[in-house]
Structures are given as C-alpha cells and as structure tokens.
Design an enzyme around this catalytic site. Structure first.
Site, PDB file in Angstrom:
ATOM      1  N   ARG A 230       4.108  55.201 -21.182  1.00  0.00           N
ATOM      2  CA  ARG A 230       4.280  55.254 -22.637  1.00  0.00           C
ATOM      3  C   ARG A 230       3.719  53.965 -23.225  1.00  0.00           C
ATOM      4  O   ARG A 230       3.907  52.884 -22.662  1.00  0.00           O
ATOM      5  CB  ARG A 230       5.768  55.398 -23.027  1.00  0.00           C
ATOM      6  CG  ARG A 230       6.337  56.798 -22.823  1.00  0.00           C
ATOM      7  CD  ARG A 230       5.724  57.818 -23.791  1.00  0.00           C
ATOM      8  NE  ARG A 230       6.264  59.159 -23.622  1.00  0.00           N
ATOM      9  CZ  ARG A 230       5.757  60.090 -22.812  1.00  0.00           C
ATOM     10  NH1 ARG A 230       4.676  59.827 -22.088  1.00  0.00           N
ATOM     11  NH2 ARG A 230       6.299  61.282 -22.748  1.00  0.00           N
ATOM     12  N   ASP A 254      -3.878  55.073 -20.797  1.00  0.00           N
ATOM     13  CA  ASP A 254      -3.863  56.485 -21.194  1.00  0.00           C
ATOM     14  C   ASP A 254      -2.926  56.677 -22.385  1.00  0.00           C
ATOM     15  O   ASP A 254      -2.865  57.754 -22.958  1.00  0.00           O
ATOM     16  CB  ASP A 254      -3.409  57.368 -20.023  1.00  0.00           C
ATOM     17  CG  ASP A 254      -3.507  58.848 -20.357  1.00  0.00           C
ATOM     18  OD1 ASP A 254      -4.589  59.277 -20.812  1.00  0.00           O
ATOM     19  OD2 ASP A 254      -2.499  59.575 -20.189  1.00  0.00           O
ATOM     20  N   GLU A 259      -0.073  55.312 -30.785  1.00  0.00           N
ATOM     21  CA  GLU A 259      -0.955  56.468 -30.589  1.00  0.00           C
ATOM     22  C   GLU A 259      -0.601  57.661 -31.477  1.00  0.00           C
ATOM     23  O   GLU A 259      -1.429  58.535 -31.708  1.00  0.00           O
ATOM     24  CB  GLU A 259      -0.932  56.922 -29.114  1.00  0.00           C
ATOM     25  CG  GLU A 259       0.355  57.623 -28.693  1.00  0.00           C
ATOM     26  CD  GLU A 259       0.336  58.062 -27.232  1.00  0.00           C
ATOM     27  OE1 GLU A 259      -0.017  57.249 -26.373  1.00  0.00           O
ATOM     28  OE2 GLU A 259       0.697  59.227 -26.974  1.00  0.00           O
ATOM     29  N   HIS A 291      -4.030  60.003 -23.850  1.00  0.00           N
ATOM     30  CA  HIS A 291      -2.845  60.695 -23.303  1.00  0.00           C
ATOM     31  C   HIS A 291      -3.257  62.001 -22.601  1.00  0.00           C
ATOM     32  O   HIS A 291      -2.726  63.074 -22.896  1.00  0.00           O
ATOM     33  CB  HIS A 291      -1.819  60.966 -24.413  1.00  0.00           C
ATOM     34  CG  HIS A 291      -0.414  60.975 -23.916  1.00  0.00           C
ATOM     35  ND1 HIS A 291       0.615  60.304 -24.526  1.00  0.00           N
ATOM     36  CD2 HIS A 291       0.145  61.577 -22.819  1.00  0.00           C
ATOM     37  CE1 HIS A 291       1.734  60.500 -23.856  1.00  0.00           C
ATOM     38  NE2 HIS A 291       1.475  61.273 -22.815  1.00  0.00           N
TER      39      HIS A 291
HETATM   40  P1  NAI Z   1      10.935  59.773 -13.145  1.00  0.00           P
HETATM   41  O1  NAI Z   1      12.193  59.925 -13.952  1.00  0.00           O
HETATM   42  O2  NAI Z   1      10.763  60.575 -11.914  1.00  0.00           O
HETATM   43  O3  NAI Z   1      10.752  58.242 -12.746  1.00  0.00           O
HETATM   44  C1  NAI Z   1      10.993  57.186 -13.637  1.00  0.00           C
HETATM   45  C2  NAI Z   1      11.455  56.007 -12.796  1.00  0.00           C
HETATM   46  O4  NAI Z   1      11.629  54.901 -13.683  1.00  0.00           O
HETATM   47  C3  NAI Z   1      12.804  56.253 -12.101  1.00  0.00           C
HETATM   48  O5  NAI Z   1      12.726  55.912 -10.740  1.00  0.00           O
HETATM   49  C4  NAI Z   1      13.762  55.348 -12.856  1.00  0.00           C
HETATM   50  O6  NAI Z   1      14.808  54.831 -12.025  1.00  0.00           O
HETATM   51  C5  NAI Z   1      12.824  54.235 -13.291  1.00  0.00           C
HETATM   52  N1  NAI Z   1      13.373  53.435 -14.371  1.00  0.00           N
HETATM   53  C6  NAI Z   1      14.252  53.788 -15.342  1.00  0.00           C
HETATM   54  N2  NAI Z   1      14.539  52.726 -16.112  1.00  0.00           N
HETATM   55  C7  NAI Z   1      13.834  51.689 -15.619  1.00  0.00           C
HETATM   56  C8  NAI Z   1      13.718  50.328 -15.975  1.00  0.00           C
HETATM   57  N3  NAI Z   1      14.417  49.824 -17.001  1.00  0.00           N
HETATM   58  N4  NAI Z   1      12.910  49.534 -15.245  1.00  0.00           N
HETATM   59  C9  NAI Z   1      12.216  50.039 -14.192  1.00  0.00           C
HETATM   60  N5  NAI Z   1      12.280  51.326 -13.791  1.00  0.00           N
HETATM   61  C10 NAI Z   1      13.085  52.136 -14.507  1.00  0.00           C
HETATM   62  O7  NAI Z   1       9.747  60.025 -14.186  1.00  0.00           O
HETATM   63  P2  NAI Z   1       8.246  60.428 -13.843  1.00  0.00           P
HETATM   64  O8  NAI Z   1       8.123  61.905 -13.802  1.00  0.00           O
HETATM   65  O9  NAI Z   1       7.780  59.635 -12.694  1.00  0.00           O
HETATM   66  O10 NAI Z   1       7.503  59.948 -15.182  1.00  0.00           O
HETATM   67  C11 NAI Z   1       7.377  58.569 -15.494  1.00  0.00           C
HETATM   68  C12 NAI Z   1       6.884  58.424 -16.915  1.00  0.00           C
HETATM   69  O11 NAI Z   1       5.541  58.913 -16.992  1.00  0.00           O
HETATM   70  C13 NAI Z   1       7.641  59.274 -17.958  1.00  0.00           C
HETATM   71  O12 NAI Z   1       8.762  58.565 -18.453  1.00  0.00           O
HETATM   72  C14 NAI Z   1       6.631  59.498 -19.021  1.00  0.00           C
HETATM   73  O13 NAI Z   1       6.794  58.520 -20.032  1.00  0.00           O
HETATM   74  C15 NAI Z   1       5.293  59.271 -18.342  1.00  0.00           C
HETATM   75  N6  NAI Z   1       4.429  60.462 -18.343  1.00  0.00           N
HETATM   76  C16 NAI Z   1       3.165  60.354 -18.876  1.00  0.00           C
HETATM   77  C17 NAI Z   1       2.310  61.437 -18.882  1.00  0.00           C
HETATM   78  C18 NAI Z   1       0.917  61.337 -19.402  1.00  0.00           C
HETATM   79  O14 NAI Z   1       0.256  62.365 -19.616  1.00  0.00           O
HETATM   80  N7  NAI Z   1       0.367  60.145 -19.604  1.00  0.00           N
HETATM   81  C19 NAI Z   1       2.767  62.744 -18.393  1.00  0.00           C
HETATM   82  C20 NAI Z   1       4.080  62.735 -17.790  1.00  0.00           C
HETATM   83  C21 NAI Z   1       4.887  61.633 -17.812  1.00  0.00           C
END
Ligand code: NAI
Length: 343
Positions: A230, A254, A259, A291
């Site tokens: 993000r 990305d 954005e 994105h």
């Molecule tokens: P996920 O929920 O599987 O993993 C997120 C990780 O971040 C978890 O291990 C969690 O413990 C950790 N986390 C939470 N708070 C934290 C903090 N304060 N400091 C460090 N780590 C922390 O989520 P996933 O599926 O891996 O997605 C990650 C991010 O990718 C999403 O939040 C979303 O914003 C972004 N995303 C971007 C896309 C794009 O098209 N550019 C598409 C899909 C997701």
C-alpha cells in the site's frame, strides 16, 4: 441477490458474469467509484462490491444501510478504505484475503529485476535502434540480502522466489511465523542490513510511513525499495529526498500514497497535479506501475470466485469465513474460530 459493483473495469466483467450466472447473483456494473456522491446507485440492491479506491466511510455506510444494503464485498485483500468500526452492527463486510499471492510476489520480482538490470531503459533504447550499453550496468541478486517486511502469504512467496535467486532472506513481522524459514530481525536491523527491501505488510496506523526520513537514514547506500503493498507505507517525500541524495539506489512502486485520484485512469494528454509523483516518475531509477500486481488471469478468476462465495455464504448463513469486523481485526483468533455471526 442484487449487487451494485463499483469501479468496474472491462477486465473485471467476465469473471463476475461467469460466477454471477452460475450462482444466480445479479451484478450491476458501474465504472464510477463508490463514495458519498455515488452510493445512491446501490438503492434497491442487497449489497455492494468494491475495490481498493472505493470509499466505505461512515457517511457512505449510513447511506447504504438507509437504502437497505446489508453486505459489502471487497474484491481485494486490503481494507484500509473501510471504516470497519462504523460498519459493525450496520453492514457485513467481506474481503478476499488470498486469491493469488503469486500474482503480487511475481510482480514484485518483475519490478525488481527490471529495475536492477535496467530493462526499462534497454526496452526504450532498442525500440529506437539504439544498441549502446552505456549506463545499463546492473547488479546481481545472488548473495545479496533482501529484507521482507510482512511475511504473510505474499511476503513468503516473495521470500521463496528470492531464495531461488540465492539471496539471503531476513524478515520483520509483527507476528513472526515459526515455519517461514526466514531469519526474523528487528525492523531497524532490517533497514540497516538489506540490499533490497520489499514491503508486504498491511497499511495500518502502525505501518503508516514505515519508510520515512529516519528509516531511510538507517538504510544502506544504494538500497532498492519495492512496494507492492500500500502506498502510504512510504512517505513519498522522504523517498524522493533519499533518491535525490543518492542514498536510495532504486524504487519499484506498484502503489503510491496518493494513488486514489490517479491510478487506474488515463492521464496521458493531461497535466498531473501531483508534483511528488511527477518528480518520482522523472527519475531514471524509479519504476511505477499503477497497482497492477494483482492483474493476472488466474487472480481475476480467483477474485470473482471468492467474492461470489462470500456473498453466497452471507445469503445462506448471514456469516462467512471471510467477514471482517473491527473486533475480528483486533483479535486474530476470532477470524479463525468464528462460529457465530459478527452481529
Ligand atoms: P497477509 O495478511 O497474508 O500478510 C500480512 C503480514 O503482515 C502478516 O504476516 C502480518 O502479521 C504482517 N503484519 C501485520 N502488521 C504488521 C506490522 N505492523 N509490521 C509488520 N508486519 C505486519 O497479507 P498478504 O495477502 O500477504 O497481503 C499483503 C498486502 O499486500 C496486503 O495488505 C495488501 O495491502 C497488499 N496487496 C497488494 C496488491 C496489489 O495488487 N499491489 C494485491 C493484494 C494485496
């Protein structure tokens, strides 16, 4: 069920038409974004379906509930655009937590390789029959240290990809995973040791501007920063300053913190008002994609299937595995052990 779907792009339609027809859910497609001025389009619908730049704040939630809307299905993972606390007791909110972590992780690596091997420069040169190599010297990933912030689904797939390149992996996560085969270090240490930093954590109050002036100061000279998570994880002004001072070697973005009013739209032929983004784009070592990390055939199909499943779960049981509420957000276990409706 009748669902008003906002911010619809042509690539969204086939999957939702397919799974909608199979399930009996009728989708009304709107290319406009959901917000206070457009919420009325959902009048007469049971639910809304939204994406990353739609707004589901308190005012929109109140409008929607007044129109009889009971469910909001996000067709994305992140939900920082939703006032979950206000939605509680009013609107059931679902998201798609995992459609294809590979789509995003592979895009992060695509950006990284493009940037460090100057493929973006070479592509333009050879299109103009300029076959000179001057200025295209890159560096190898093998043996370098990658710092992964957020080792969830996407972060771990990215770690696997980096492992394949022979990189040393270190990670920081608020909730480290013991089985992740990642050496966890404090965030400051990650900033200090990494040649490449890739962000894969959600945007929260805690992670807002995680990359800022003081964290950039700690980083290695020449560090490459990759953000497919993000935009507001990075303070864009601090990033720009770090690039100008030659501290940051490259940035692969990305996502961008402002954005919302820009990405997914065609501004060619227009004057961009955002000076920071415009300046970043002028940099030879900055790559911006709008994105698009999620945008694969596999992910689009998975998103449509999972969104329809969420809606069917809600229609049948009034609840579902992927409902979000501010309480669940606070208590991780709640999401996994939920046996009853959120409200
Ligand atoms: P996920 O929920 O599987 O993993 C997120 C990780 O971040 C978890 O291990 C969690 O413990 C950790 N986390 C939470 N708070 C934290 C903090 N304060 N400091 C460090 N780590 C922390 O989520 P996933 O599926 O891996 O997605 C990650 C991010 O990718 C999403 O939040 C979303 O914003 C972004 N995303 C971007 C896309 C794009 O098209 N550019 C598409 C899909 C997701």
């Amino acid at each position: 069920m009748k669902i008003a779907m906002f911010d619809v792009k042509p690539y969204d339609v086939p999957g939702f038409e397919k799974y909608g027809a199979e399930s009996g859910i009728e989708f009304k497609f709107y290319d406009t974004r959901l917000g206070e001025d457009t919420a009325a389009l959902a009048r007469g619908c049971d639910g809304v379906c939204l994406f990353v730049n739609d707004t589901l704040n308190a005012a929109v939630i109140d409008q929607l509930t007044e129109y009889g809307v009971r469910v909001a299905a996000l067709r994305c993972a992140g939900y920082n655009n939703v006032d979950l606390e206000h939605a509680f007791g009013r609107l059931h909110v679902f998201h798609v937590p995992a459609y294809s972590p590979h789509a995003v992780a592979e895009h992060a690596m695509a950006l990284l390789l493009t940037s460090i091997r100057r493929v973006h420069k070479a592509y333009i040169r050879t299109k103009d029959f300029n076959f000179s190599l001057n200025g295209l010297t890159g560096f190898e990933l093998h043996g370098k240290t990658v710092g992964i912030v957020g080792t969830g689904r996407i972060g771990r797939v990215f770690a696997d990809i980096c492992r394949g390149f022979g990189m040393k992996i270190i990670g920081y996560d608020k909730f480290p995973a013991p089985d992740a085969r990642i050496e966890y270090v404090p965030l400051d240490e990650l900033f200090e040791k990494s040649d490449v930093i890739s962000l894969h954590c959600p945007l929260t109050k805690e992670t807002h501007h995680l990359v800022n002036h003081s964290s950039v100061e700690r980083m290695k000279k020449g560090v490459v920063i990759v953000n497919t998570s993000r935009g507001a994880l990075i303070d864009s002004d601090a990033l720009l300053e770090g690039i100008k001072e030659r501290k940051i070697g490259a940035a692969c973005l990305d996502v961008y913190e402002e954005e919302g009013d820009i990405f997914f739209r065609d501004f060619s032929g227009h004057i961009i008002a955002d000076d920071t983004l415009a300046r970043l784009i002028t940099m030879p070592n900055v790559i911006v994609t709008s994105h698009q990390a999620f945008l694969t055939e596999e992910a689009l199909d998975g998103i449509a299937a999972a969104t329809v499943k969420n809606l069917l779960d809600f229609e049948r049981d009034g609840m579902g595995e992927h409902e979000l509420c501010y309480r669940c957000g606070r208590m991780e276990e709640c999401r996994r052990e939920r046996k009853t409706k959120c409200f």
